[in-house]
Design an enzyme around this catalytic site. Structure first.
Site, PDB file in Angstrom:
ATOM      1  N   ASN A   9       0.871  -1.181   0.000  1.00 45.90           N
ATOM      2  CA  ASN A   9       0.000   0.000   0.000  1.00 45.90           C
ATOM      3  C   ASN A   9       0.906   1.229   0.000  1.00 45.90           C
ATOM      4  O   ASN A   9       1.506   1.562   1.015  1.00 45.90           O
ATOM      5  CB  ASN A   9      -0.890  -0.024   1.257  1.00 45.90           C
ATOM      6  CG  ASN A   9      -1.704   1.258   1.408  1.00 45.90           C
ATOM      7  OD1 ASN A   9      -1.821   2.034   0.479  1.00 45.90           O
ATOM      8  ND2 ASN A   9      -2.259   1.465   2.604  1.00 45.90           N
ATOM      9  N   LYS A  11       0.088   4.268  -0.192  1.00 45.94           N
ATOM     10  CA  LYS A  11      -0.577   5.460   0.366  1.00 45.94           C
ATOM     11  C   LYS A  11      -0.341   6.639  -0.599  1.00 45.94           C
ATOM     12  O   LYS A  11      -0.256   6.415  -1.802  1.00 45.94           O
ATOM     13  CB  LYS A  11      -0.067   5.760   1.769  1.00 45.94           C
ATOM     14  CG  LYS A  11      -0.066   4.513   2.660  1.00 45.94           C
ATOM     15  CD  LYS A  11       0.136   4.820   4.101  1.00 45.94           C
ATOM     16  CE  LYS A  11       0.285   3.512   4.867  1.00 45.94           C
ATOM     17  NZ  LYS A  11       0.108   3.664   6.281  1.00 45.94           N
ATOM     18  N   HIS A  94      -9.532   0.970   5.340  1.00 46.70           N
ATOM     19  CA  HIS A  94      -8.225   1.242   5.947  1.00 46.70           C
ATOM     20  C   HIS A  94      -8.411   2.222   7.107  1.00 46.70           C
ATOM     21  O   HIS A  94      -9.232   3.135   7.030  1.00 46.70           O
ATOM     22  CB  HIS A  94      -7.278   1.827   4.895  1.00 46.70           C
ATOM     23  CG  HIS A  94      -5.856   1.863   5.369  1.00 46.70           C
ATOM     24  ND1 HIS A  94      -5.395   2.823   6.226  1.00 46.70           N
ATOM     25  CD2 HIS A  94      -4.808   1.027   5.142  1.00 46.70           C
ATOM     26  CE1 HIS A  94      -4.113   2.593   6.504  1.00 46.70           C
ATOM     27  NE2 HIS A  94      -3.736   1.506   5.845  1.00 46.70           N
ATOM     28  N   GLU A  96      -6.775   4.680   8.054  1.00 50.58           N
ATOM     29  CA  GLU A  96      -6.605   6.104   7.715  1.00 50.58           C
ATOM     30  C   GLU A  96      -7.877   6.662   7.090  1.00 50.58           C
ATOM     31  O   GLU A  96      -8.233   7.822   7.302  1.00 50.58           O
ATOM     32  CB  GLU A  96      -5.381   6.275   6.798  1.00 50.58           C
ATOM     33  CG  GLU A  96      -4.084   6.125   7.580  1.00 50.58           C
ATOM     34  CD  GLU A  96      -2.902   5.608   6.787  1.00 50.58           C
ATOM     35  OE1 GLU A  96      -2.920   5.655   5.545  1.00 50.58           O
ATOM     36  OE2 GLU A  96      -1.945   5.141   7.428  1.00 50.58           O
ATOM     37  N   GLU A 166      -5.334  -5.088  10.928  1.00 49.18           N
ATOM     38  CA  GLU A 166      -4.379  -3.990  11.076  1.00 49.18           C
ATOM     39  C   GLU A 166      -4.668  -3.216  12.358  1.00 49.18           C
ATOM     40  O   GLU A 166      -5.490  -2.288  12.346  1.00 49.18           O
ATOM     41  CB  GLU A 166      -4.481  -3.043   9.880  1.00 49.18           C
ATOM     42  CG  GLU A 166      -4.125  -3.674   8.558  1.00 49.18           C
ATOM     43  CD  GLU A 166      -3.517  -2.674   7.593  1.00 49.18           C
ATOM     44  OE1 GLU A 166      -2.473  -2.974   7.040  1.00 49.18           O
ATOM     45  OE2 GLU A 166      -4.080  -1.579   7.423  1.00 49.18           O
ATOM     46  N   GLY A 172       2.361   2.229  10.843  1.00 50.23           N
ATOM     47  CA  GLY A 172       3.346   3.298  10.687  1.00 50.23           C
ATOM     48  C   GLY A 172       4.067   3.689  11.966  1.00 50.23           C
ATOM     49  O   GLY A 172       4.747   4.720  12.012  1.00 50.23           O
ATOM     50  N   SER A 212       3.376  -2.111  10.516  1.00 50.28           N
ATOM     51  CA  SER A 212       4.831  -2.074  10.721  1.00 50.28           C
ATOM     52  C   SER A 212       5.544  -3.360  10.320  1.00 50.28           C
ATOM     53  O   SER A 212       6.559  -3.724  10.924  1.00 50.28           O
ATOM     54  CB  SER A 212       5.153  -1.706  12.179  1.00 50.28           C
ATOM     55  OG  SER A 212       4.689  -0.404  12.462  1.00 50.28           O
TER      56      SER A 212
HETATM   57  C1  PEP Z   1      -0.882   0.142   6.082  1.00 54.49           C
HETATM   58  O1  PEP Z   1      -0.944   1.317   5.768  1.00 54.49           O
HETATM   59  O2  PEP Z   1      -1.779  -0.638   5.718  1.00 54.49           O
HETATM   60  C2  PEP Z   1       0.240  -0.322   6.878  1.00 54.49           C
HETATM   61  C3  PEP Z   1       0.204  -1.528   7.351  1.00 54.49           C
HETATM   62  O3  PEP Z   1       1.255   0.584   7.093  1.00 54.49           O
HETATM   63  P1  PEP Z   1       2.701   0.291   7.739  1.00 54.49           P
HETATM   64  O4  PEP Z   1       3.211  -0.991   7.147  1.00 54.49           O
HETATM   65  O5  PEP Z   1       3.522   1.457   7.390  1.00 54.49           O
HETATM   66  O6  PEP Z   1       2.481   0.145   9.219  1.00 54.49           O
END
Ligand code: PEP
Length: 250
Positions: A9, A11, A94, A96, A166, A172, A212
């Site tokens: 992803n 973003k 997601h 976000e 998630e 992040g 992460s």
């Molecule tokens: C994500 O945005 O779905 C995600 C898992 O981000 P990150 O790997 O940066 O934590």
């Protein structure tokens, strides 16, 4: 045994040119056929990514879509549009989108049904906040996000939906739940799907971990019971790191 699934992803990162260069770098680095790989660039780069991915098995997805087909929704992009650009799947729910754009389970459910109608596969993200985990509400949150998100989705459509667990506090942040916490969440998700549908669908639904994931922790995460792959944000932006994560899941 089904293949593992690892999805990038991006973003709001990478221009059309960046995405093309990234794909050119990534393709020769993928040395396994045991992992289904997907990438989700920004809307603007989907079409050019499609050209670059033509001779590969790498799947192309979008990070979001609007719930309506067309109309006065300035700045938005419909399911039909992402499909035309070349996306075969879309990330929905997601964290976000849930937190910044206030998307709730009702809207996410409508988007899921629209995507299914258009023949677009879905990665549905679910996960608890830090406060919810602190209050021991993880199971309840997953249950509500899944039952409301999948409302009126038929059993025979579930093969088109991947779930991504998630935890919001892990996205992040560099903070990863313990293996036990991830395994428990995977089990909770499977249990909820079993209640909503049946044991066979619960078993066959692919559940990813996201939060992460990087080139160093992915081998360990891949070994956790119930984890069928990963949704990767930050670490997916570097083709070498993403390729290492793919290989750690093979
Ligand atoms: C994500 O945005 O779905 C995600 C898992 O981000 P990150 O790997 O940066 O934590």
């Amino acid at each position: 045994m089904t293949n593992k699934v690892v999805i990038a992803n991006f973003k709001m990162n990478k221009t059309i040119r960046d995405t093309k260069e990234y794909i050119a770098e990534l393709i020769p680095l993928i040395t396994t056929s045991k992992v289904v790989v997907g990438i989700c660039p920004p809307f603007t780069a989907i079409k050019s990514a499609e050209h670059k991915l033509k001779a590969t098995n790498i799947l192309l997805g979008a990070q979001n879509m609007h719930v309506e087909d067309k109309g006065a929704y300035t700045g938005e992009v419909s399911g039909e549009m992402i499909k035309e650009a070349g996306a075969s799947f879309v990330i929905l729910g997601h964290s976000e989108r849930r937190s910044i754009y206030k998307e709730n389970n009702i809207l996410i459910n409508k988007k899921i049904k629209k995507a299914l109608k258009l023949g677009i596969k879905i990665v549905l993200c679910v996960g608890e906040s830090l406060a919810e985990r602190g209050q021991d509400k993880t199971e309840e949150v997953l249950n509500v996000q899944l039952s409301e998100g999948l409302k009126d989705v038929y059993a025979n459509e579930m093969g088109n939906i991947i779930i991504a667990y998630e935890p919001v506090w892990s996205i992040g942040t560099g903070k990863v739940p313990t293996n036990e916490q991830i395994a428990q969440a995977m089990q909770n998700i499977k249990d909820t799907i079993k209640k909503l549908y049946n044991a066979q669908i619960a078993n066959s639904t692919i559940v990813l971990y996201g939060g992460s994931v990087n080139e160093n922790n992915s081998k360990d995460i891949a070994s956790i019971k119930g984890v069928s792959g990963a949704l990767v944000g930050g670490a997916s932006l570097d083709a070498k790191k993403f390729a290492k994560i793919i290989s750690n899941f093979s």
